[in-house]
Motif scaffolding. Structure first.
Motif, PDB file in Angstrom:
ATOM      1  N   TRP A   1       0.846  -1.191   0.000  1.00 35.98           N
ATOM      2  CA  TRP A   1       0.000   0.000   0.000  1.00 35.98           C
ATOM      3  C   TRP A   1       0.875   1.233   0.000  1.00 35.98           C
ATOM      4  N   ARG A   2       0.282   2.332  -0.439  1.00 40.94           N
ATOM      5  CA  ARG A   2       0.993   3.607  -0.410  1.00 40.94           C
ATOM      6  C   ARG A   2       0.010   4.713  -0.065  1.00 40.94           C
ATOM      7  N   LEU A   3       0.564   5.697   0.577  1.00 38.06           N
ATOM      8  CA  LEU A   3      -0.209   6.874   0.948  1.00 38.06           C
ATOM      9  C   LEU A   3      -0.230   7.806  -0.250  1.00 38.06           C
ATOM     10  N   VAL A   4      -1.415   8.248  -0.655  1.00 34.82           N
ATOM     11  CA  VAL A   4      -1.497   9.133  -1.816  1.00 34.82           C
ATOM     12  C   VAL A   4      -1.729  10.589  -1.437  1.00 34.82           C
ATOM     13  N   GLU A   5      -2.245  10.831  -0.259  1.00 32.14           N
ATOM     14  CA  GLU A   5      -2.458  12.200   0.234  1.00 32.14           C
ATOM     15  C   GLU A   5      -2.404  12.161   1.752  1.00 32.14           C
ATOM     16  N   ALA A   6      -1.940  13.258   2.352  1.00 31.07           N
ATOM     17  CA  ALA A   6      -1.855  13.293   3.810  1.00 31.07           C
ATOM     18  C   ALA A   6      -2.123  14.700   4.325  1.00 31.07           C
ATOM     19  N   SER A   7      -2.925  14.787   5.365  1.00 25.22           N
ATOM     20  CA  SER A   7      -3.175  16.072   6.027  1.00 25.22           C
ATOM     21  C   SER A   7      -1.954  16.439   6.861  1.00 25.22           C
ATOM     22  N   ASP A   8      -1.913  17.669   7.317  1.00 27.20           N
ATOM     23  CA  ASP A   8      -0.814  18.098   8.190  1.00 27.20           C
ATOM     24  C   ASP A   8      -0.818  17.308   9.497  1.00 27.20           C
ATOM     25  N   ALA A   9      -1.993  17.070  10.058  1.00 28.75           N
ATOM     26  CA  ALA A   9      -2.081  16.329  11.321  1.00 28.75           C
ATOM     27  C   ALA A   9      -1.555  14.908  11.150  1.00 28.75           C
ATOM     28  N   PHE A  10      -1.913  14.271  10.053  1.00 40.19           N
ATOM     29  CA  PHE A  10      -1.449  12.914   9.800  1.00 40.19           C
ATOM     30  C   PHE A  10       0.061  12.905   9.568  1.00 40.19           C
ATOM     31  N   SER A  11       0.550  13.853   8.794  1.00 39.91           N
ATOM     32  CA  SER A  11       1.990  13.940   8.521  1.00 39.91           C
ATOM     33  C   SER A  11       2.782  14.154   9.799  1.00 39.91           C
ATOM     34  N   ASP A  12       2.306  15.050  10.657  1.00 36.39           N
ATOM     35  CA  ASP A  12       2.986  15.306  11.928  1.00 36.39           C
ATOM     36  C   ASP A  12       3.033  14.048  12.790  1.00 36.39           C
ATOM     37  N   ALA A  13       1.927  13.311  12.849  1.00 37.55           N
ATOM     38  CA  ALA A  13       1.876  12.091  13.647  1.00 37.55           C
ATOM     39  C   ALA A  13       2.850  11.042  13.104  1.00 37.55           C
ATOM     40  N   CYS A  14       2.925  10.928  11.796  1.00 36.13           N
ATOM     41  CA  CYS A  14       3.852   9.967  11.194  1.00 36.13           C
ATOM     42  C   CYS A  14       5.294  10.309  11.540  1.00 36.13           C
ATOM     43  N   ARG A  15       5.626  11.580  11.446  1.00 34.89           N
ATOM     44  CA  ARG A  15       6.994  11.995  11.777  1.00 34.89           C
ATOM     45  C   ARG A  15       7.310  11.742  13.249  1.00 34.89           C
ATOM     46  N   THR A  16       6.358  12.037  14.108  1.00 35.86           N
ATOM     47  CA  THR A  16       6.546  11.838  15.548  1.00 35.86           C
ATOM     48  C   THR A  16       6.758  10.363  15.882  1.00 35.86           C
ATOM     49  N   MET A  17       6.045   9.496  15.195  1.00 41.03           N
ATOM     50  CA  MET A  17       6.098   8.063  15.496  1.00 41.03           C
ATOM     51  C   MET A  17       7.161   7.321  14.681  1.00 41.03           C
ATOM     52  N   GLY A  18       7.972   8.051  13.919  1.00 39.29           N
ATOM     53  CA  GLY A  18       9.027   7.413  13.141  1.00 39.29           C
ATOM     54  C   GLY A  18       8.531   6.740  11.871  1.00 39.29           C
ATOM     55  N   LEU A  19       7.432   7.216  11.347  1.00 42.57           N
ATOM     56  CA  LEU A  19       6.849   6.638  10.138  1.00 42.57           C
ATOM     57  C   LEU A  19       6.909   7.605   8.956  1.00 42.57           C
ATOM     58  N   ALA A  20       7.904   8.456   8.950  1.00 44.03           N
ATOM     59  CA  ALA A  20       8.026   9.467   7.895  1.00 44.03           C
ATOM     60  C   ALA A  20       8.171   8.845   6.511  1.00 44.03           C
ATOM     61  N   HIS A  21       8.664   7.620   6.443  1.00 48.47           N
ATOM     62  CA  HIS A  21       8.804   6.962   5.139  1.00 48.47           C
ATOM     63  C   HIS A  21       7.444   6.777   4.450  1.00 48.47           C
ATOM     64  N   TRP A  22       6.355   6.772   5.219  1.00 48.45           N
ATOM     65  CA  TRP A  22       5.032   6.715   4.607  1.00 48.45           C
ATOM     66  C   TRP A  22       4.729   7.975   3.809  1.00 48.45           C
ATOM     67  N   LEU A  23       5.433   9.058   4.088  1.00 48.44           N
ATOM     68  CA  LEU A  23       5.163  10.354   3.481  1.00 48.44           C
ATOM     69  C   LEU A  23       6.049  10.644   2.285  1.00 48.44           C
ATOM     70  N   ASP A  24       6.684   9.632   1.735  1.00 49.84           N
ATOM     71  CA  ASP A  24       7.581   9.781   0.594  1.00 49.84           C
ATOM     72  C   ASP A  24       6.859  10.512  -0.534  1.00 49.84           C
ATOM     73  N   LYS A  25       7.307  11.713  -0.816  1.00 47.88           N
ATOM     74  CA  LYS A  25       6.632  12.566  -1.815  1.00 47.88           C
ATOM     75  C   LYS A  25       6.664  11.951  -3.211  1.00 47.88           C
TER      76      LYS A  25
END
Length: 99
Positions: free
Chosen positions: A66-90
């Motif tokens: 699966w891949r993330l196709v769009e992300a809100s700021d709140a979701f992006s911040d949570a991913c970064r905080t939890m070490g899941l920034a790779h989900w946000l690969d532009k």
């Protein structure tokens, strides 16, 4: 291109069970259509916690990529905080939007 699964505005412990059930139904539908990669949209997520992120992490234990196709700021911040920034690969998100 597959249709994306839109995560709810509240992706937290209070909505986890309902979201999980809807996500599993959607995954089954996509599987029946022979989709190789699932697209998840978090554009509407306003509130997210560990339980919400754990739902998505559980997809990694399934047979589908699966891949993330769009992300809100709140979701992006949570991913970064939890070490899941790779989900946000532009690059992955851009290729999904352009597909």
């Amino acid at each position: 291109m597959s249709e994306s699964f839109d995560l709810p505005a509240e992706l937290n412990i209070y909505s986890a069970l309902e979201t999980r059930d809807a996500l599993l139904v959607w995954v089954a539908e996509q599987t029946s259509k022979n989709r190789e990669s699932l697209e998840i949209s978090a554009k509407n997520v306003l509130e997210v916690d560990g339980a919400g992120l754990q739902l998505l992490a559980a997809l990694a234990n399934m047979e589908h990529s699966w891949r993330l196709v769009e992300a809100s700021d709140a979701f992006s911040d949570a991913c970064r905080t939890m070490g899941l920034a790779h989900w946000l690969d532009k690059d992955a998100m851009k290729s999904a939007k352009g597909a």
